[in-house]
Design a protein around this motif. Structure first.
Motif, PDB file in Angstrom:
ATOM      1  N   LEU A 117       0.831  -1.201   0.000  1.00 59.84           N
ATOM      2  CA  LEU A 117       0.000   0.000   0.000  1.00 59.84           C
ATOM      3  C   LEU A 117       0.864   1.249   0.000  1.00 59.84           C
ATOM      4  CD1 LEU A 117      -2.818   1.288   0.183  1.00 59.84           C
ATOM      5  CD2 LEU A 117      -2.620   1.143   2.684  1.00 59.84           C
ATOM      6  N   ALA A 118       1.908   1.243   0.821  1.00 63.84           N
ATOM      7  CA  ALA A 118       2.820   2.391   0.851  1.00 63.84           C
ATOM      8  C   ALA A 118       3.505   2.560  -0.494  1.00 63.84           C
ATOM      9  CB  ALA A 118       3.854   2.211   1.964  1.00 63.84           C
ATOM     10  N   ASN A 228      13.027   5.074   2.128  1.00 64.53           N
ATOM     11  CA  ASN A 228      13.151   3.617   2.238  1.00 64.53           C
ATOM     12  C   ASN A 228      13.067   2.906   0.885  1.00 64.53           C
ATOM     13  OD1 ASN A 228      13.547   3.504   5.018  1.00 64.53           O
ATOM     14  ND2 ASN A 228      11.362   3.495   5.453  1.00 64.53           N
ATOM     15  N   ILE A 229      12.036   3.216   0.118  1.00 67.54           N
ATOM     16  CA  ILE A 229      11.873   2.547  -1.176  1.00 67.54           C
ATOM     17  C   ILE A 229      12.979   2.936  -2.164  1.00 67.54           C
ATOM     18  CG2 ILE A 229      10.342   2.306  -3.179  1.00 67.54           C
ATOM     19  CD1 ILE A 229       7.980   2.500  -1.167  1.00 67.54           C
ATOM     20  N   PRO A 230      13.325   4.241  -2.299  1.00 64.58           N
ATOM     21  CA  PRO A 230      14.467   4.587  -3.159  1.00 64.58           C
ATOM     22  C   PRO A 230      15.782   3.991  -2.666  1.00 64.58           C
ATOM     23  CG  PRO A 230      13.107   6.516  -2.774  1.00 64.58           C
ATOM     24  CD  PRO A 230      12.609   5.448  -1.849  1.00 64.58           C
ATOM     25  N   THR A 241      21.063  -7.114  -3.152  1.00 62.54           N
ATOM     26  CA  THR A 241      19.643  -7.457  -3.078  1.00 62.54           C
ATOM     27  C   THR A 241      19.225  -7.956  -1.694  1.00 62.54           C
ATOM     28  OG1 THR A 241      20.143  -9.672  -3.915  1.00 62.54           O
ATOM     29  CG2 THR A 241      19.487  -7.995  -5.529  1.00 62.54           C
ATOM     30  N   PRO A 242      19.325  -7.142  -0.658  1.00 59.88           N
ATOM     31  CA  PRO A 242      18.826  -7.558   0.651  1.00 59.88           C
ATOM     32  C   PRO A 242      17.295  -7.601   0.639  1.00 59.88           C
ATOM     33  CG  PRO A 242      19.463  -5.253   0.705  1.00 59.88           C
ATOM     34  CD  PRO A 242      19.874  -5.780  -0.635  1.00 59.88           C
ATOM     35  N   ALA A 243      16.716  -8.345   1.562  1.00 54.98           N
ATOM     36  CA  ALA A 243      15.258  -8.461   1.647  1.00 54.98           C
ATOM     37  C   ALA A 243      14.666  -7.140   2.123  1.00 54.98           C
ATOM     38  CB  ALA A 243      14.883  -9.581   2.602  1.00 54.98           C
ATOM     39  N   PRO A 244      13.838  -6.461   1.308  1.00 53.06           N
ATOM     40  CA  PRO A 244      13.308  -5.148   1.696  1.00 53.06           C
ATOM     41  C   PRO A 244      12.525  -5.169   3.008  1.00 53.06           C
ATOM     42  CG  PRO A 244      12.927  -5.550  -0.635  1.00 53.06           C
ATOM     43  CD  PRO A 244      13.419  -6.833  -0.049  1.00 53.06           C
ATOM     44  N   GLY A 245      11.667  -6.202   3.187  1.00 56.15           N
ATOM     45  CA  GLY A 245      10.843  -6.261   4.382  1.00 56.15           C
ATOM     46  C   GLY A 245      11.666  -6.250   5.661  1.00 56.15           C
ATOM     47  N   ALA A 269      19.052   5.005   3.581  1.00 61.16           N
ATOM     48  CA  ALA A 269      19.572   6.159   2.858  1.00 61.16           C
ATOM     49  C   ALA A 269      19.519   5.888   1.364  1.00 61.16           C
ATOM     50  CB  ALA A 269      21.002   6.446   3.293  1.00 61.16           C
ATOM     51  N   ALA A 270      19.524   6.952   0.582  1.00 60.47           N
ATOM     52  CA  ALA A 270      19.549   6.826  -0.871  1.00 60.47           C
ATOM     53  C   ALA A 270      20.850   7.391  -1.430  1.00 60.47           C
ATOM     54  CB  ALA A 270      18.341   7.518  -1.492  1.00 60.47           C
ATOM     55  N   ILE A 271      21.109   8.684  -1.197  1.00 65.77           N
ATOM     56  CA  ILE A 271      22.318   9.322  -1.736  1.00 65.77           C
ATOM     57  C   ILE A 271      23.572   8.692  -1.144  1.00 65.77           C
ATOM     58  CG2 ILE A 271      23.622  11.475  -1.877  1.00 65.77           C
ATOM     59  CD1 ILE A 271      20.963  12.951  -1.970  1.00 65.77           C
TER      60      ILE A 271
END
Length: 387
Positions: A117-118, A228-230, A241-245, A269-271
């Protein structure tokens, strides 16, 4: 064989990451905490615990997964707090909202429907909401230039010139410039902090429906959508490829532990994730996780001295601190507006979200960010149904 000593290159990369991550955005965190009603001691504690939480989380996750998992505090989230109304019960109610946002992040990692949903919130609307939050803050440097030119203009010029040389160090250079301005304007008065080492300050959380809807949910949404998603996407772009959850639950758990001490939100973090993951971090991809670990160590060191940083900042004119906040966010604002308007068919909904959020309105106890997302979301649904 596992290497237990960090390569020297990753130590220097970790230091650069920590300097960029901390000094590019700590004024925004302080602005956000002050807007939530934090006392100077609570603000120092919040800054300290935010730095320590992201440092320890980065160390633990990077060691566990042997991948460069860079962790940050939520700069967009702090910006959201800076333009939000102070809760009725003050900082205690704000810490309750921080806890709720952390709990939602943990739940998003454990319960896939909430995570989906997020992630399903249109990127254009999330970025438009972020842009609306940032716009009032990015105006501050130019208001300060008109009202306080002798202090604001040197900071703005330093930021601009340093950015032409190396964009990553533009804001840290502006921080140094602001510090010199504070010292020069103090005259004979001492600007030396009364204390150098920070101490955590516990704030017993208070909860309300208004702060949950008006602060916690927008904080959760903006942090998930812009951090988080970026952050996951950046790591994947470099082959990690770590598990996002699990990562979402981990940073959410760190937020839960640090929230009663004033820290708003810990996130991926993204940057700085890109800085830890690319070839400049280390030629061997298997060794790059040490850069994230070392950045975590330096974040912790900076956090220990947070009270000295906030003590020094207290001598600065509020407009000068606003100038630092604004220049630190101009690049983020530009990126968010670009992303918000990227899809022609969604521009009207995005602009509604942006304009309502930037208006700063509060209706029925709900802040502008909530109304912006609601109205923009309704316009998005109507327009997509018509198509």
């Amino acid at each position: 064989m596992t290497q237990f000593a960090p390569p020297l290159q990753t130590v220097s990369t970790g230091l650069v990451v920590a300097i960029v991550g901390f000094f590019s955005s700590f004024p925004i965190v302080l602005q956000g905490l002050a807007a939530m009603g934090a006392s100077p001691a609570q603000a120092a504690s919040g800054l300290m615990m935010a730095a320590i939480a992201m440092g320890l989380t980065a160390i633990v996750l990077s060691l566990w997964y042997r991948q460069p998992i860079s962790v940050a505090w939520s700069t967009p989230g702090a910006a959201l707090l800076a333009v939000s109304a102070t809760p009725a019960l003050g900082f205690a109610e704000a810490t309750g909202a921080f806890l709720c946002a952390g709990a939602l992040t943990v739940l998003a990692g454990l319960w896939r429907p909430l995570g989906r949903l997020a992630a399903a919130i249109p990127t254009t609307l999330a970025q438009a909401m972020l842009g609306g939050v940032l716009l009032p803050l990015c105006i501050l440097p130019f208001q300060a230039a008109a009202e306080l030119p002798a202090q604001a203009l040197p900071v703005i010029l330093t930021w601009f010139i340093a950015g032409r040389i190396n964009r990553l160090f533009a804001v840290p250079a502006a921080v140094v410039s602001a510090a010199l301005v504070v010292v020069l304007n103090a005259g004979d008065a001492s600007v030396t902090p009364a204390r150098w080492l920070a101490a955590p300050v516990w704030t017993t959380p208070s909860f309300s429906l208004a702060s949950t809807i008006g602060i916690a949910i927008p904080l959760f949404i903006v942090t998930m959508a812009t951090q988080n998603i970026p952050g996951i996407a950046v790591m994947r772009s470099f082959g990690y490829t770590p598990a996002p959850g699990r990562l979402f639950s981990s940073v959410g758990g760190a937020s839960l532990l640090s929230a009663p001490f004033g820290a708003p939100a810990t996130c991926l973090a993204a940057i700085t994730a890109a800085m830890c993951s690319n070839e400049d971090s280390h030629p061997d991809p298997a060794q790059r996780y040490w850069s994230a670990i070392m950045s975590g160590v330096f974040y912790g060191v900076f956090g220990i001295f947070a009270v000295a940083i906030t003590g020094f900042a207290s001598h600065a004119d509020p407009l000068l601190m606003g100038t630092l906040t604004g220049v630190a966010l101009i690049g983020v604002l530009a990126n968010s507006i670009f992303a918000a308007l990227e899809v022609p068919a969604e521009r009207e909904a995005a602009m509604l979200t942006f304009a309502i959020t930037a208006s700063g309105i509060s209706v029925f106890g709900l802040g502008a960010a909530v109304w912006g997302l609601l109205v923009g979301g309704l316009a998005y649904l109507v327009s997509t149904r018509i198509r």
